[in-house]
Design a protein around this motif. Structure first.
Motif, PDB file in Angstrom:
ATOM      1  N   ARG A  30      -3.650   5.986   0.501  1.00  0.00           N
ATOM      2  CA  ARG A  30      -4.516   6.209  -0.655  1.00  0.00           C
ATOM      3  C   ARG A  30      -3.682   6.340  -1.929  1.00  0.00           C
ATOM      4  N   ARG A  31      -4.016   5.537  -2.933  1.00  0.00           N
ATOM      5  CA  ARG A  31      -3.315   5.580  -4.211  1.00  0.00           C
ATOM      6  C   ARG A  31      -4.306   5.916  -5.316  1.00  0.00           C
ATOM      7  N   ALA A  32      -3.795   6.329  -6.461  1.00  0.00           N
ATOM      8  CA  ALA A  32      -4.671   6.680  -7.583  1.00  0.00           C
ATOM      9  C   ALA A  32      -5.401   5.433  -8.072  1.00  0.00           C
ATOM     10  N   PRO A  33      -6.625   5.611  -8.642  1.00  0.00           N
ATOM     11  CA  PRO A  33      -7.413   4.458  -9.080  1.00  0.00           C
ATOM     12  C   PRO A  33      -6.663   3.518 -10.032  1.00  0.00           C
ATOM     13  N   ALA A  34      -5.886   4.079 -10.967  1.00  0.00           N
ATOM     14  CA  ALA A  34      -5.182   3.210 -11.917  1.00  0.00           C
ATOM     15  C   ALA A  34      -4.186   2.304 -11.188  1.00  0.00           C
ATOM     16  N   THR A  35      -3.611   2.834 -10.114  1.00  0.00           N
ATOM     17  CA  THR A  35      -2.661   2.048  -9.320  1.00  0.00           C
ATOM     18  C   THR A  35      -3.398   1.010  -8.485  1.00  0.00           C
ATOM     19  N   GLU A  36      -4.494   1.442  -7.865  1.00  0.00           N
ATOM     20  CA  GLU A  36      -5.304   0.497  -7.078  1.00  0.00           C
ATOM     21  C   GLU A  36      -5.768  -0.675  -7.952  1.00  0.00           C
ATOM     22  N   ALA A  37      -6.147  -0.347  -9.198  1.00  0.00           N
ATOM     23  CA  ALA A  37      -6.710  -1.377 -10.076  1.00  0.00           C
ATOM     24  C   ALA A  37      -5.754  -2.555 -10.252  1.00  0.00           C
ATOM     25  N   VAL A  38      -4.461  -2.291 -10.296  1.00  0.00           N
ATOM     26  CA  VAL A  38      -3.513  -3.393 -10.508  1.00  0.00           C
ATOM     27  C   VAL A  38      -2.834  -3.878  -9.222  1.00  0.00           C
ATOM     28  N   HIS A  39      -2.970  -3.125  -8.102  1.00  0.00           N
ATOM     29  CA  HIS A  39      -2.278  -3.543  -6.873  1.00  0.00           C
ATOM     30  C   HIS A  39      -3.199  -3.921  -5.718  1.00  0.00           C
ATOM     31  N   ALA A  40      -4.393  -3.332  -5.648  1.00  0.00           N
ATOM     32  CA  ALA A  40      -5.258  -3.600  -4.491  1.00  0.00           C
ATOM     33  C   ALA A  40      -5.627  -5.080  -4.436  1.00  0.00           C
ATOM     34  N   GLY A  41      -5.643  -5.617  -3.228  1.00  0.00           N
ATOM     35  CA  GLY A  41      -5.955  -7.036  -3.050  1.00  0.00           C
ATOM     36  C   GLY A  41      -4.760  -7.938  -3.304  1.00  0.00           C
ATOM     37  N   ARG A  42      -3.624  -7.348  -3.650  1.00  0.00           N
ATOM     38  CA  ARG A  42      -2.442  -8.149  -3.985  1.00  0.00           C
ATOM     39  C   ARG A  42      -1.222  -7.703  -3.183  1.00  0.00           C
ATOM     40  N   ASP A  43      -1.426  -6.814  -2.209  1.00  0.00           N
ATOM     41  CA  ASP A  43      -0.292  -6.189  -1.532  1.00  0.00           C
ATOM     42  C   ASP A  43       0.588  -7.173  -0.775  1.00  0.00           C
ATOM     43  N   ASP A  44       0.049  -8.324  -0.420  1.00  0.00           N
ATOM     44  CA  ASP A  44       0.831  -9.308   0.357  1.00  0.00           C
ATOM     45  C   ASP A  44       1.573 -10.309  -0.539  1.00  0.00           C
TER      46      ASP A  44
END
Ligand code: PLP
Length: 405
Positions: A6-20
């Motif tokens: 679990r990461r903070a929303p601001a971090t998820e906003a720029v990284h989620a869906g792109r981790d690979d």
């Protein structure tokens, strides 16, 4: 789904869906426009099609056909689910396609009755009232939800803050009253930056992604964030009915999510400032601004609301919302025109109401434009700065809450 912690929303906003991406040797997200995909193993494809038919779960392995799944759109779905704190999300061609899929997924189980609270977005109200998809609606206020539920009730539908009055609903209380009936909360106005309805018990979180998620007024899309089981049902409806999101739209929506937290914070600060100025203005009879904040402000004028629409120059007089620039419209004429006048009045949508979507411009420039437009709507008015500040009756009126909606 991705399995990162679990990461903070601001971090998820720029990284989620792109981790690979880094492992793929990429930085920008790849845009896959394929409609079909080559495979020499049709036995394996048959097995994977059977698996999809059974649960609607995302395909394991490579895509098969663009109406089933698209890798670029899947990245947007993954990112939205992480921001909303749900197991999964499913994207559609528009917000209305997303709502239609939710209704069809439930009525396919014989659960054709819907309980809903006004106001809703005009087209959502129309879709339910018309019974176009074979559903039947009971309109109620939040306190009446428990009594309105029947054995064949498949969904309870609410919006908070609601379009266009910004009325707020206590989602936790409503979710409790729904019992085992899924609560669908339209989170288009708040976005996961201000409110995560799933944490309050909403099983289904709906978005018109056309608005804040895209954020630039150039993508039409919809999405539902929910648990894996309902997402499976939605994917099957999407496959059967075809209202898929175009991959380019999926690409742009994922890109929009990256700036969603900063856009929402900046626009909300400006909206709060404009709401306070409007509340202190004698030409304005009421201001609606949600307790949870946000970039939408609705207000009622003493003068002619059509003259305000005709009088803005910097602000764009247009329907829709959630873009980087400020938009204003007259709900009774445009966004809620499809709702009969009596039902509009029941939902608190008065003829004097204007709905403004505040963008990222400088607040002083926006106020100067509004001030001029208000003056053209109310020619006899002495103008701002003539006693408005010390008139307590003009203080910001809080948006109505559940007990009065
Ligand atoms: C715009 C809107 C919708 C419909 O979304 P589309 O993308 O226009 O189909 C649904 N709910 C709310 C609250 C909206 O503002």
């Amino acid at each position: 789904m991705e399995t990162t912690q679990r990461r903070a929303p601001a971090t998820e906003a720029v990284h989620a869906g792109r981790d690979d991406l880094a492992a793929l040797g990429l930085h920008a997200v790849p845009l896959d426009l394929s409609t079909t995909y080559p495979s020499r193993d049709s036995r394996d494809e048959a097995r994977r099609i059977d698996a999809f038919a059974a649960t609607g779960a995302r395909l394991d392995g490579p895509p098969i056909y663009a109406r089933v799944d698209n890798p670029t759109t899947a990245r947007f779905e993954t990112a939205l689910a992480r921001l909303e704190g749900t197991q999964d999300a499913v994207a559609f061609a528009s917000g209305m396609a997303a709502l239609s899929a939710c209704l069809l997924a439930r009525s396919a189980l014989g659960l054709r009755h819907v309980v809903a609270v006004r106001p809703l977005y005009g087209s959502s109200d129309h879709l339910l009232s018309s019974g176009l998809l074979g559903t039947e609606v009971t309109w109620t206020d939040p306190a009446g939800i428990a009594d309105a539920i029947r054995p064949d009730t498949g969904l309870v539908v609410v919006e908070t803050p609601a379009n266009p009055t910004l009325a707020e609903i206590d989602l936790r209380a409503v979710a409790h009253d729904c019992g085992s009936v899924p609560l669908l909360a339209d989170n288009t106005f708040a976005t996961p930056v201000l409110q995560r309805p799933a944490e309050s018990g909403a099983r289904i979180v709906l978005h018109s992604a056309t608005k804040y998620l895209g954020g630039h007024g150039d993508v039409l899309g919809g999405a539902v964030a929910c648990d894996e089981e309902f997402a499976g049902a939605l994917r099957q409806v999407r496959f059967a009915t075809g209202a898929v999101l175009h991959p380019l739209a999926g690409y742009l929506l994922l890109r929009g999510l990256a700036t969603l937290p900063v856009r929402m914070r900046a626009a909300s600060a400006t909206a709060a400032e404009l709401a306070a100025r409007l509340a202190a203005d004698p030409r304005v009879s009421a201001v609606h601004y949600p307790r949870i904040g946000g970039a939408m402000v609705s207000f009622e004028v003493h003068g002619d609301p059509h003259a305000v629409i005709g009088g803005v120059r910097l602000i764009t007089p247009a329907v829709s919302l959630g873009s980087v620039d400020t938009l204003i419209q007259h709900p009774a004429s445009i966004s809620h025109r499809v709702v009969p006048a009596g039902a509009r009045a029941d939902g608190g949508v008065s003829e004097q109401l204007l709905r403004m979507s505040v963008g990222l411009e400088d607040p002083a420039d926006l106020w100067a434009d509004l001030d001029t437009a208000l003056a053209s709507a109310d020619p006899g008015d002495p103008g701002p700065g003539h006693g408005a500040e010390d008139n307590p009756a003009r203080r910001l009126k809080e948006t109505r809450t559940s007990d009065s909606a």
